[in-house]
Design a protein around this motif. Sequence first.
Motif, PDB file in Angstrom:
ATOM      1  N   ASN A 164       0.960  -1.244  -0.023  1.00  0.00           N
ATOM      2  CA  ASN A 164       0.090  -0.085   0.014  1.00  0.00           C
ATOM      3  C   ASN A 164       0.773   1.279   0.000  1.00  0.00           C
ATOM      4  O   ASN A 164       0.190   2.323  -0.043  1.00  0.00           O
ATOM      5  CB  ASN A 164      -0.991   0.062   1.073  1.00  0.00           C
ATOM      6  CG  ASN A 164      -1.955  -1.142   1.219  1.00  0.00           C
ATOM      7  OD1 ASN A 164      -3.027  -0.917   0.325  1.00  0.00           O
ATOM      8  ND2 ASN A 164      -1.628  -2.025   1.893  1.00  0.00           N
ATOM      9  N   VAL A 165       2.108   1.226  -0.104  1.00  0.00           N
ATOM     10  CA  VAL A 165       3.001   2.161   0.103  1.00  0.00           C
ATOM     11  C   VAL A 165       3.862   2.334  -1.071  1.00  0.00           C
ATOM     12  O   VAL A 165       4.642   1.432  -1.313  1.00  0.00           O
ATOM     13  CB  VAL A 165       4.000   2.552   1.535  1.00  0.00           C
ATOM     14  CG1 VAL A 165       4.757   3.688   1.256  1.00  0.00           C
ATOM     15  CG2 VAL A 165       3.045   2.389   2.683  1.00  0.00           C
ATOM     16  N   PRO A 166       3.790   3.234  -1.878  1.00  0.00           N
ATOM     17  CA  PRO A 166       4.802   3.177  -3.228  1.00  0.00           C
ATOM     18  C   PRO A 166       6.063   3.407  -2.868  1.00  0.00           C
ATOM     19  O   PRO A 166       6.613   3.945  -1.837  1.00  0.00           O
ATOM     20  CB  PRO A 166       4.070   4.704  -3.921  1.00  0.00           C
ATOM     21  CG  PRO A 166       2.920   5.185  -3.394  1.00  0.00           C
ATOM     22  CD  PRO A 166       2.928   4.314  -1.944  1.00  0.00           C
ATOM     23  N   THR A 167       6.900   2.733  -3.695  1.00  0.00           N
ATOM     24  CA  THR A 167       8.368   2.550  -3.286  1.00  0.00           C
ATOM     25  C   THR A 167       9.242   3.543  -3.359  1.00  0.00           C
ATOM     26  O   THR A 167      10.058   3.952  -2.534  1.00  0.00           O
ATOM     27  CB  THR A 167       9.121   1.620  -4.427  1.00  0.00           C
ATOM     28  OG1 THR A 167       8.871   2.192  -5.903  1.00  0.00           O
ATOM     29  CG2 THR A 167       8.322   0.375  -4.392  1.00  0.00           C
ATOM     30  N   LYS A 168       8.644   4.970  -3.882  1.00  0.00           N
ATOM     31  CA  LYS A 168       9.248   6.069  -3.937  1.00  0.00           C
ATOM     32  C   LYS A 168       9.257   6.676  -2.404  1.00  0.00           C
ATOM     33  O   LYS A 168       9.899   7.453  -2.288  1.00  0.00           O
ATOM     34  CB  LYS A 168       8.603   7.139  -4.795  1.00  0.00           C
ATOM     35  CG  LYS A 168       7.250   7.596  -4.685  1.00  0.00           C
ATOM     36  CD  LYS A 168       6.714   8.714  -5.461  1.00  0.00           C
ATOM     37  CE  LYS A 168       5.352   9.009  -5.156  1.00  0.00           C
ATOM     38  NZ  LYS A 168       4.792  10.079  -5.927  1.00  0.00           N
ATOM     39  N   GLN A 169       8.456   6.239  -1.610  1.00  0.00           N
ATOM     40  CA  GLN A 169       8.210   6.942  -0.226  1.00  0.00           C
ATOM     41  C   GLN A 169       9.464   6.325   0.772  1.00  0.00           C
ATOM     42  O   GLN A 169       9.577   6.607   1.756  1.00  0.00           O
ATOM     43  CB  GLN A 169       6.961   6.377   0.426  1.00  0.00           C
ATOM     44  CG  GLN A 169       5.621   7.039  -0.455  1.00  0.00           C
ATOM     45  CD  GLN A 169       5.675   8.325  -0.375  1.00  0.00           C
ATOM     46  OE1 GLN A 169       6.385   9.051   0.461  1.00  0.00           O
ATOM     47  NE2 GLN A 169       4.643   8.946  -1.008  1.00  0.00           N
ATOM     48  N   PHE A 170      10.052   5.160   0.272  1.00  0.00           N
ATOM     49  CA  PHE A 170      11.067   4.427   1.146  1.00  0.00           C
ATOM     50  C   PHE A 170      12.294   4.086   0.491  1.00  0.00           C
ATOM     51  O   PHE A 170      13.426   3.602   1.092  1.00  0.00           O
ATOM     52  CB  PHE A 170      10.316   3.406   1.932  1.00  0.00           C
ATOM     53  CG  PHE A 170       9.821   2.341   1.261  1.00  0.00           C
ATOM     54  CD1 PHE A 170      10.601   1.407   0.738  1.00  0.00           C
ATOM     55  CD2 PHE A 170       8.596   2.237   0.977  1.00  0.00           C
ATOM     56  CE1 PHE A 170       9.820   0.083  -0.022  1.00  0.00           C
ATOM     57  CE2 PHE A 170       8.007   1.417  -0.026  1.00  0.00           C
ATOM     58  CZ  PHE A 170       8.645   0.121  -0.261  1.00  0.00           C
ATOM     59  N   LEU A 171      12.237   4.396  -1.110  1.00  0.00           N
ATOM     60  CA  LEU A 171      13.492   3.731  -1.842  1.00  0.00           C
ATOM     61  C   LEU A 171      13.888   4.818  -2.814  1.00  0.00           C
ATOM     62  O   LEU A 171      13.052   5.702  -3.246  1.00  0.00           O
ATOM     63  CB  LEU A 171      13.113   2.532  -2.701  1.00  0.00           C
ATOM     64  CG  LEU A 171      13.153   0.957  -1.857  1.00  0.00           C
ATOM     65  CD1 LEU A 171      12.589   0.161  -2.706  1.00  0.00           C
ATOM     66  CD2 LEU A 171      14.019   0.829  -0.999  1.00  0.00           C
ATOM     67  N   LEU A 172      15.038   4.664  -2.881  1.00  0.00           N
ATOM     68  CA  LEU A 172      15.644   6.055  -4.003  1.00  0.00           C
ATOM     69  C   LEU A 172      15.902   5.486  -5.300  1.00  0.00           C
ATOM     70  O   LEU A 172      15.832   5.945  -6.134  1.00  0.00           O
ATOM     71  CB  LEU A 172      17.181   6.433  -3.226  1.00  0.00           C
ATOM     72  CG  LEU A 172      17.071   7.249  -2.023  1.00  0.00           C
ATOM     73  CD1 LEU A 172      18.576   7.257  -1.712  1.00  0.00           C
ATOM     74  CD2 LEU A 172      16.322   8.496  -2.094  1.00  0.00           C
ATOM     75  N   ASP A 173      15.832   3.965  -5.415  1.00  0.00           N
ATOM     76  CA  ASP A 173      15.837   3.334  -6.547  1.00  0.00           C
ATOM     77  C   ASP A 173      14.439   3.469  -7.569  1.00  0.00           C
ATOM     78  O   ASP A 173      13.399   3.840  -6.869  1.00  0.00           O
ATOM     79  CB  ASP A 173      15.876   1.756  -6.468  1.00  0.00           C
ATOM     80  CG  ASP A 173      17.076   1.543  -5.480  1.00  0.00           C
ATOM     81  OD1 ASP A 173      18.080   1.159  -5.948  1.00  0.00           O
ATOM     82  OD2 ASP A 173      16.814   1.613  -4.340  1.00  0.00           O
TER      83      ASP A 173
END
Length: 269
Positions: A252-261
Amino acid sequence: MVSKYSLIFVFYVFVFCDSSYVPNIKQCQIADSECTKKWMQKFFIDNAEKGVEEIGMPPLDPLPLNDITLKIADLIDITLKEGQIAGLKDCEISKFQTNLQARRTNLDIMCDVKLEGNYKAFSNNPLVQELLKGFGVNDDGNKDDLTLTGDGFGKVEIQKLKIGFEFYFKIVKRDGETYIKTRPKKTKYTFDVVGDIKFFADKILIRGKDFTKQILDVLNQNWRFLMSSFGNHVSDKAVEICALYFGRFFDNVPTKQFLLDDLSSYVKE
């Protein structure tokens, strides 16, 4: 069989999930295992007690356990009613590594947990009956006379329960955003007790007489043997909980919220 706790998660998903949730964590490169371990630990500590309503994640600690039946080494049947597991919020994450090519994450945690609640116990196993004779309970030929029963309050304290998880996932895109979609049915795990286990209970009866101390002495002296069966029940529940708990975050959380990749090239259509 679907557990009550799983149904609670499903209810939360459909009623409360909100993709606009922004976690208060540091963004990392997915290959930076030390960074990802730290933010996952922070997220776990910050939200285990209260949960995260926006993404359908209910509180984790304490975790209610009702009508859970455990079979200890095929000797004693125990049903836990109105119980709970406490201590999960203090679990330490010692490893959090992701292999993006294999779509796999390895997670190791160490926990001191306590299971407690009202319980019922029963055993008429021949091995248990032989053991009971050593407590001075005479066998007059009536097997029912040596039936062990329990009905009271019980507690199990597990020190340093180590569980290693192997989670699998795929990268998906929804509404222009990339997400990590977990695959809980493929989850594998190992477990071990690095510390100790202590059993506590009251009202363990044989022929109406209290033999609580004698039975607890046997359980506490032989916990490692008993863990071979009892531990599977505890670890199976931990796997179910963690798979749902972490899955609720990643789904439910887009990867851009916790990853720089940028994971767009890994999206599976």
